[in-house]
Structure formats: C-alpha cells, structure tokens
Write a protein that holds these residues in place. Sequence first.
Motif, PDB file in Angstrom:
ATOM      1  N   THR A  23      10.828  96.691  -3.676  1.00 34.26           N
ATOM      2  CA  THR A  23      10.737  95.441  -3.245  1.00 34.26           C
ATOM      3  C   THR A  23      11.847  94.491  -4.031  1.00 34.26           C
ATOM      4  O   THR A  23      11.973  93.456  -3.338  1.00 34.26           O
ATOM      5  CB  THR A  23       9.189  94.935  -3.345  1.00 34.26           C
ATOM      6  N   VAL A  24      12.009  94.821  -5.066  1.00 34.68           N
ATOM      7  CA  VAL A  24      13.127  94.140  -5.787  1.00 34.68           C
ATOM      8  C   VAL A  24      14.456  94.357  -5.288  1.00 34.68           C
ATOM      9  O   VAL A  24      15.380  93.638  -4.979  1.00 34.68           O
ATOM     10  CB  VAL A  24      13.052  94.169  -7.351  1.00 34.68           C
ATOM     11  N   TRP A 207       8.891  91.541  -7.927  1.00 34.87           N
ATOM     12  CA  TRP A 207       8.180  92.047  -8.865  1.00 34.87           C
ATOM     13  C   TRP A 207       6.642  91.855  -9.086  1.00 34.87           C
ATOM     14  O   TRP A 207       5.982  92.588  -9.766  1.00 34.87           O
ATOM     15  CB  TRP A 207       8.783  91.581 -10.318  1.00 34.87           C
ATOM     16  N   MET A 208       6.324  90.514  -8.425  1.00 29.22           N
ATOM     17  CA  MET A 208       4.978  90.540  -8.423  1.00 29.22           C
ATOM     18  C   MET A 208       4.038  91.106  -7.397  1.00 29.22           C
ATOM     19  O   MET A 208       2.854  91.199  -7.228  1.00 29.22           O
ATOM     20  CB  MET A 208       4.681  88.939  -8.400  1.00 29.22           C
ATOM     21  N   LEU A 209       4.955  91.543  -6.400  1.00 29.11           N
ATOM     22  CA  LEU A 209       4.239  92.129  -5.165  1.00 29.11           C
ATOM     23  C   LEU A 209       3.342  93.438  -5.628  1.00 29.11           C
ATOM     24  O   LEU A 209       2.307  93.514  -4.803  1.00 29.11           O
ATOM     25  CB  LEU A 209       5.196  92.466  -4.091  1.00 29.11           C
ATOM     26  N   VAL A 210       3.494  94.169  -6.615  1.00 26.14           N
ATOM     27  CA  VAL A 210       2.720  95.252  -6.727  1.00 26.14           C
ATOM     28  C   VAL A 210       1.158  94.861  -7.374  1.00 26.14           C
ATOM     29  O   VAL A 210       0.262  95.690  -6.803  1.00 26.14           O
ATOM     30  CB  VAL A 210       3.422  95.977  -8.019  1.00 26.14           C
ATOM     31  N   GLY A 211       1.152  93.633  -7.664  1.00 27.92           N
ATOM     32  CA  GLY A 211      -0.256  93.010  -8.128  1.00 27.92           C
ATOM     33  C   GLY A 211      -1.046  92.778  -6.767  1.00 27.92           C
ATOM     34  O   GLY A 211      -2.168  92.773  -7.063  1.00 27.92           O
ATOM     35  N   LEU A 232      11.524  96.481 -13.714  1.00 27.59           N
ATOM     36  CA  LEU A 232      12.058  95.511 -14.049  1.00 27.59           C
ATOM     37  C   LEU A 232      13.286  95.748 -14.905  1.00 27.59           C
ATOM     38  O   LEU A 232      14.519  95.278 -14.667  1.00 27.59           O
ATOM     39  CB  LEU A 232      11.383  94.251 -14.537  1.00 27.59           C
ATOM     40  N   VAL A 233      13.043  96.646 -15.685  1.00 29.25           N
ATOM     41  CA  VAL A 233      14.264  96.772 -16.765  1.00 29.25           C
ATOM     42  C   VAL A 233      15.031  97.736 -16.002  1.00 29.25           C
ATOM     43  O   VAL A 233      16.471  97.377 -16.353  1.00 29.25           O
ATOM     44  CB  VAL A 233      13.572  97.572 -18.118  1.00 29.25           C
ATOM     45  N   LEU A 234      14.912  98.685 -15.451  1.00 26.55           N
ATOM     46  CA  LEU A 234      15.567  99.482 -14.597  1.00 26.55           C
ATOM     47  C   LEU A 234      16.509  98.305 -13.586  1.00 26.55           C
ATOM     48  O   LEU A 234      17.903  98.629 -13.604  1.00 26.55           O
ATOM     49  CB  LEU A 234      15.125 100.661 -13.845  1.00 26.55           C
ATOM     50  N   VAL A 235      16.010  97.750 -12.831  1.00 22.93           N
ATOM     51  CA  VAL A 235      16.624  96.799 -11.915  1.00 22.93           C
ATOM     52  C   VAL A 235      17.489  95.880 -12.666  1.00 22.93           C
ATOM     53  O   VAL A 235      18.878  95.725 -12.089  1.00 22.93           O
ATOM     54  CB  VAL A 235      15.593  96.045 -11.301  1.00 22.93           C
TER      55      VAL A 235
END
Length: 451
Positions: A23-24, A207-211, A232-235
């Motif tokens: 999603t990111v 990033w927040m959508l997984v929540g 997020l680190v990978l992105v």
Amino acid sequence: METEGGLKKEIGLTVAMSIVIGTVIGSGIFMKPGKVIAASGGSNMALLAWVLGGIITIAGGLTVAELSTQIPKTGGLYVYLEEIYGKLWGYVSGWVQTIIYGPAIIGALGLYFGSLMANLFGLPASWKMAFGLAAVLFLGVVNSLGTKYGGMVQAAATIAKLIPIALIAIFGIWKGNGDIFGMASGSSQPISMGAAILATLWAYDGWMLVGFVAGEMKNPAKLLPKAIIGGLVLVTAAYLLVNVAILHVLPASHIVRLGENAAGTAAAILFGGIGGKLISIGILISIFGCLNGKILTFPRVPYAMAERGQLPASGLLSRVHKKWGTPVNATLSQIILSVVMMVLADPDRLSNIAIFVVYIFYIQAFIGVFILRRRNNSELRTYSVPLYPIVPLIAIVGSAFVVISTLFDSPRDSLLAIGLAAIGLPLYWILNKREEKRAGNAADIHQPLKG
C-alpha cells in the motif's frame, strides 16, 4: 477462527508486511519525483525531502505501532482516536477517512493506473478513465470475495512490483553517468520544502493501513510492529535508491518536464524500447497492487463506524457476508465514492487534499502515545516505541510542519478539505440524538406498568 462481528482472523505476517509495502509502494515513487524536484528547487533538496519524508514516516510508524498493540481492534486510526480522545474525535477522523481520504486515494490511483495503461498501448488520454474504472471495480469484487483472495493478490503484486524498482535502482546507479547533486529544477514554481515533503508523503502513505485489519490478524500484538517497522525501512531505502538512479540517468530539469513518464523514460534509456515497456508494465503492477491494498483496507473504517451506528444506513454498512466473511456493503460504498471522485477530480489535487487532511489526524495519533503512557502507566506493554519521547516528537513536529506549510501553499484546497470534515459534525449530532431517542423508547417499553 473469527473476531467479533464475524470477520475472520486470516492475516499473518507475510500478508501484513505485504499490505505495508504494497500500500506504500504504488504510484508515488514513479509519479512524484518530478514534483518533488520542482517544489524543492533542485536535486540536492529533493533528495533531502525524500529523506525527511522517510524519517517522518518511520517515526510515525514506530509511534503508531505502540498504539496498535495497545488497541488491537479493526478500524485503525478511527478506533485509536476514539479510544484516546472519545467518540467525537474518533467519529470525525472516521468520517474524513470514509468521505475524503479513502475514496480520494482510490480514485487517484485508479486515474494514475488508467493514464499509464493508455500510454502503454498508445491510446488517447480519454481511455484512462475506462482503464481506471475497470481496475477499481475488478479489485472491489476480488476483495469482497474474501480477505484471503485480496491478500493473495497483495502478496503476488508486492513481489512483482519490487522487480522494476530493483532494476531501475541497480542499473540506473551502475550505468548512469549524469550528475546526481547540484542540479537545478529548471522550474518557475515557488520553492517550498513543505510542498516537496508533502509530495513524498503521498509516496510513503499507506503505512497505517495495516492497523485497519488488526482485528483480522492471527496475533496483532506480535505481528503489527514487525510489519510496520520492517516494511517502512525497506520502502525508505528503495525510494532513495530509485531517486538517485533516475537522477543519474536524467537531468533534474528533464525529470520535472517528463512528470509521470520520467521513470518509464529512464527505463527505456537503460534497457531499450522493449525493456522500457516491460518496466512500464512492472510500474502498472506496482500501482495495481497499491490500489488493491487500499481497497482491501479502507472499507474497514466505514464498517467499524457502522457497527457503532455512526453512519447513515449503518445497518447495511455493518453487514458481513455470511459466506465470504467480508464487509461487502462497506466496500461497495467506498467504490461508489471513488468512482464519483474519478469522474470529477484531478488525481494530483486529490492526492494533496487526502494527505493534508489525514495528517491532521495522524498528529493526534502521535500525541496519543503520550496520553496512553500516562493513562496505562502500570500496564505491561508488548511493544514500546524506541527512543521515547524523541521518536514521537519527530513524527509530531515533522507532520505539523507539512500541514502548516500546505495551509499557506494551497489555502483553497486545504480549506475545502477542512470544510468537508466539518460537515460531519452536524451529522454526528443528528445520529447521536437518534440513538438517544431509540434508547429512551426502548427504556420506556421495558418500564413496568403502574396501577
């Protein structure tokens, strides 16, 4: 296994991390490099904007991961704010996500997808609407059939979308021979780091959508932090490498002029005509996977609100399909609003409005960590944000800078977004009054007869 309300617990770490990455990584890394350069004034400040956007996002992800493990319920941001600040703020954030943020992002991604599809086949721009609508409607059906089907599409698309990113990054850095630093944008646009970082935040958003699907995870307290932080680190690393690679192949002023076609043009230079087409297909897969992730997760917000009777037609929107175990009507509502926005609006404008308005509520979520720490001081946490309070403060200050800058840079769009959010207030009052009346009538019915 099922959660309250009948939603099935089917999401594991692989799907959860693929939701974060999927999603990111979507349209932003391919659509926004030119806009970031134009807004920042040159390659040096553009790369700094991408770094700052990544820092704000990682700080936000680390912070919200603590909220997610303390409030592991379906609904994400809406539920977090309701638990921390009360029903009013939870409702307003949910209203904004339901009416503005979710549909605007789905609509923008659909239009970006349609535009690149039309360009790939050499068709007139008028075809972009048809391609975009087809993608949105198709994925709406797929995600209505079951979370595992949408998750399968997400995992497959995430793997596929990493291929063009890896190829552009590796070969661009290896074979490119242009200057990376010190290049001017060649744009007459006013310089604004706030606008530049805002553009990167569209690329980082998701990033927040997984929540939102925490209630459908097998073990949210354990999986959620790993999915958010690892993803997020990978992105962030991928985004920096791709931007460096494109700048190594094309001058900054050319990237600004090419706009959304910059990545495809760089790929054609690196791999030839056929190679460029293949990379363009990979970019389309990337956007398709991102769109799928949004359609998978966004309907959980109106679903959660409808369960509480906080939307018109809540009875319909809160229904879970008996066989598929998905919130079909909530998904349909998001698809309908997205289609309307696709017909009426420009994708770049939609993306800016969506990011601006949602970051107002993200800031509240970041502040919420301090409130929960004080409120639940004696309780054992399964996860704590590292370097507290520095990391939450970075998220708060960075996000506030972007929101305030946007107010000055784009006052009309900013006020439009705030106005649409404010419309939810009288609706909240009306629905509350209706619920109070129903509760009163129910109490009267159960009163014993006198005399």
